[in-house]
Design an enzyme around this catalytic site. Sequence first.
Site: not given
Length: 238
Positions: A10, A31, A59, A61-64, A67
């Site tokens: 980080d 990571k 990352l 990811l959370h979308d349709i 995508t």
Amino acid sequence: MKTSPIIALDFDSSQKVFDFLSLFEGDMNVKVGMQLYYKEGPAIVHQLKEAGFDVFLDLKLHDIPNTVKSAMEVLAKLGVDLVNVHAAGGKSMMEAALEGLDKGTPAGNRRPSIIGVTQLTSTDEKQMREEQLIDTSLRESVLHYAKLTQASGLDGVVCSVHEASLISEECGVNFLKVTPGIRLPESGKHDQIRIATPEEARRQGSTHIVVGRAITNAADPRAAYETIHSKWKGMDGE
């Protein structure tokens, strides 16, 4: 990925990353999260892979579905070892993510493992009920997402240590259980709520642990890593 602890890098620049990693010897799991990836882009992944590290690209990811599928096709070409999506995106989205990974993985290469995020370790039951309007227990919510992730064909989940044994019972010991929120007793909680020690993670059936500030903010990061590694592997005489 190897079963050694995954260090969360980080940092906000590749220079800080490699200054930090210069303290260590040998290949390790690392990571790359949003902060570092959005600052340095794919180049940081290439640099870490060339240096011999296994890379978890975190990352979430959370979308349709389409995508996410397209994004995973691109990420697969980076040669990362582990990626993730939010299980809350649903079965169709997770299946599309897996399809994208399969399509994007170069011929002859192994597909990156893919896991679904259940509930963040910064989430407690009160917050889940009041802000997500999920009218069940936190453990039941995490288990539901784990089963949905497995039904979607993914390799495992991100969960807290406190749900790892339950997920092993329901989804099998080989289903990945990647657990952040790992702390030594003296490290403090920071913004995590559902935390645990490396020993607890081992006993509860975590397959991988993710450790950030307990190592990166330590006065002696290498000594902190070695302590966590030995406790995780059960080499501390316990």
